[in-house]
Design an enzyme around this catalytic site. Structure first.
Site, PDB file in Angstrom:
ATOM      1  N   HIS A 182      -0.595  -1.147  -4.575  1.00  0.00           N
ATOM      2  CA  HIS A 182      -1.861  -0.417  -4.553  1.00  0.00           C
ATOM      3  C   HIS A 182      -1.515   1.047  -4.283  1.00  0.00           C
ATOM      4  O   HIS A 182      -1.167   1.408  -3.157  1.00  0.00           O
ATOM      5  CB  HIS A 182      -2.748  -1.014  -3.435  1.00  0.00           C
ATOM      6  CG  HIS A 182      -4.028  -0.290  -3.206  1.00  0.00           C
ATOM      7  ND1 HIS A 182      -4.799  -0.506  -2.082  1.00  0.00           N
ATOM      8  CD2 HIS A 182      -4.694   0.638  -3.943  1.00  0.00           C
ATOM      9  CE1 HIS A 182      -5.879   0.255  -2.144  1.00  0.00           C
ATOM     10  NE2 HIS A 182      -5.831   0.974  -3.244  1.00  0.00           N
TER      11      HIS A 182
ATOM     12  N   ASP B 125       0.827  -1.200   0.000  1.00  0.00           N
ATOM     13  CA  ASP B 125       0.000   0.000   0.000  1.00  0.00           C
ATOM     14  C   ASP B 125       0.861   1.249   0.000  1.00  0.00           C
ATOM     15  O   ASP B 125       1.535   1.551   0.984  1.00  0.00           O
ATOM     16  CB  ASP B 125      -0.902  -0.004   1.240  1.00  0.00           C
ATOM     17  CG  ASP B 125      -1.966  -1.086   1.154  1.00  0.00           C
ATOM     18  OD1 ASP B 125      -2.796  -1.024   0.236  1.00  0.00           O
ATOM     19  OD2 ASP B 125      -1.940  -2.006   2.002  1.00  0.00           O
TER      20      ASP B 125
HETATM   21  C1  DX5 Z   1      -6.239   0.342   3.217  1.00  0.00           C
HETATM   22  C2  DX5 Z   1      -5.352  -0.527   2.389  1.00  0.00           C
HETATM   23  C3  DX5 Z   1      -5.459  -1.956   2.715  1.00  0.00           C
HETATM   24  C4  DX5 Z   1      -5.197  -2.296   4.147  1.00  0.00           C
HETATM   25  C5  DX5 Z   1      -6.174  -3.348   4.498  1.00  0.00           C
HETATM   26  O1  DX5 Z   1      -6.450   1.537   2.601  1.00  0.00           O
HETATM   27  O2  DX5 Z   1      -5.565  -0.383   1.015  1.00  0.00           O
HETATM   28  O3  DX5 Z   1      -4.681  -2.777   1.838  1.00  0.00           O
HETATM   29  O4  DX5 Z   1      -3.909  -2.763   4.423  1.00  0.00           O
HETATM   30  O5  DX5 Z   1      -6.075  -3.604   5.837  1.00  0.00           O
HETATM   31  P1  DX5 Z   1      -7.190  -4.409   6.595  1.00  0.00           P
HETATM   32  O6  DX5 Z   1      -7.264  -5.748   5.946  1.00  0.00           O
HETATM   33  O7  DX5 Z   1      -6.710  -4.432   8.006  1.00  0.00           O
HETATM   34  O8  DX5 Z   1      -8.491  -3.643   6.440  1.00  0.00           O
HETATM   35 ZN    ZN Z   2      -4.546  -1.892  -0.317  1.00  0.00          ZN
END
Ligand code: DX5
Ligand code: ZN
Length: 238
Positions: free
Chosen positions: A86, A55
């Protein structure tokens, strides 16, 4: 309920030569302990994760900041897993070449972050990267209908992007169904990834709705043992 039949995907087959249709599990490093990052990556790799979800946040598109190409380039040396970036950044077109250079295999940017999504998707594919578009919870799946032919991934956000550990927004399940219908209706080879609040309580429903890949931060790295957490998700999808 039976999962709908799905076409095999290229990079999936690269990982699983036997062609068994298995949901892609993508632990998100956002929740990992970076003081022990090599150990944490080895742990999820060993437990059967196919992707590492990275991320990237800029403090502008989302109210949080993470890491850039330098860190990803260093992590690249630790693992052969698919690097699934991402980008939660404004003007993603300015940085995608650097993320490609750092070793990202798949790059997903937000539809809301650029006025020229199609151009960017085409550019990503021209670099040999799998091209993805993410949509925030308030963005309808219909916004993708004119770009879906250029997508290798549609990422349905099931929380507002920015932080790990948020509560899953149930409407995302319906959006996965809509994305599945769009992709199958156009007969394109495109993964549906779901990101945010994914865990034991909704993983199966998401796969049944048509999700190919589940991103999980807190569920995996927030658990006492990430390998056990990942195997539990795998088992409940079996
Ligand atoms: C949030 C990110 C996610 C995050 C998800 O904006 O894009 O990839 O890491 O984390 P969880 O699974 O804890 O919601
Ligand atoms: Zn993400």
């Amino acid at each position: 309920m039976q999962s709908p039949p799905r076409r095999p995907l290229n990079d999936f087959h690269r990982l699983r030569p036997n062609g068994v249709d298995v949901t892609i599990l993508a632990p998100s490093l956002l929740s990992a302990d970076f003081a022990r990052i090599a150990e944490q990556i080895a742990c999820v790799q060993e437990a059967g994760a196919q992707y590492l979800h990275l991320d990237v946040m800029d403090g502008r598109f989302v109210p949080n900041i993470t890491w850039g190409p330098k860190i990803i380039g260093d992590l690249r040396r630790l693992s052969p897993l698919v690097f699934d970036a991402h980008l939660m950044i404004v003007e993603p077109e300015r940085y995608v070449d650097d993320f490609r250079e750092a070793g990202c295999d798949r790059i997903t940017f937000h539809l809301e972050a650029t006025p020229h999504a199609e151009r960017l998707l085409v550019h990503l594919r021209s670099m040999g990267v799998k091209a993805g578009i993410a949509i925030c919870p308030q963005t309808p799946v219909g916004m993708l209908q004119d770009v879906i032919e250029n997508c290798d991934t549609v990422l349905v956000m099931s929380v507002n992007p920015g932080f790990s550990g948020q509560k899953f927004i149930p409407h995302a399940i319906e959006k996965v169904r809509e994305a599945r219908a769009l992709i199958d209706g156009r007969n394109v080879e495109c993964l549906i990834e779901v990101d945010g609040g994914v865990g034991e309580g909704n993983a199966r429903a998401l796969v049944e709705a048509g999700a190919d890949a589940l991103v999980m931060g807190a569920t995996v790295f927030g658990a006492p043992d990430p390998a056990v957490a990942l195997r539990r998700i795998r088992a409940l999808l079996a």
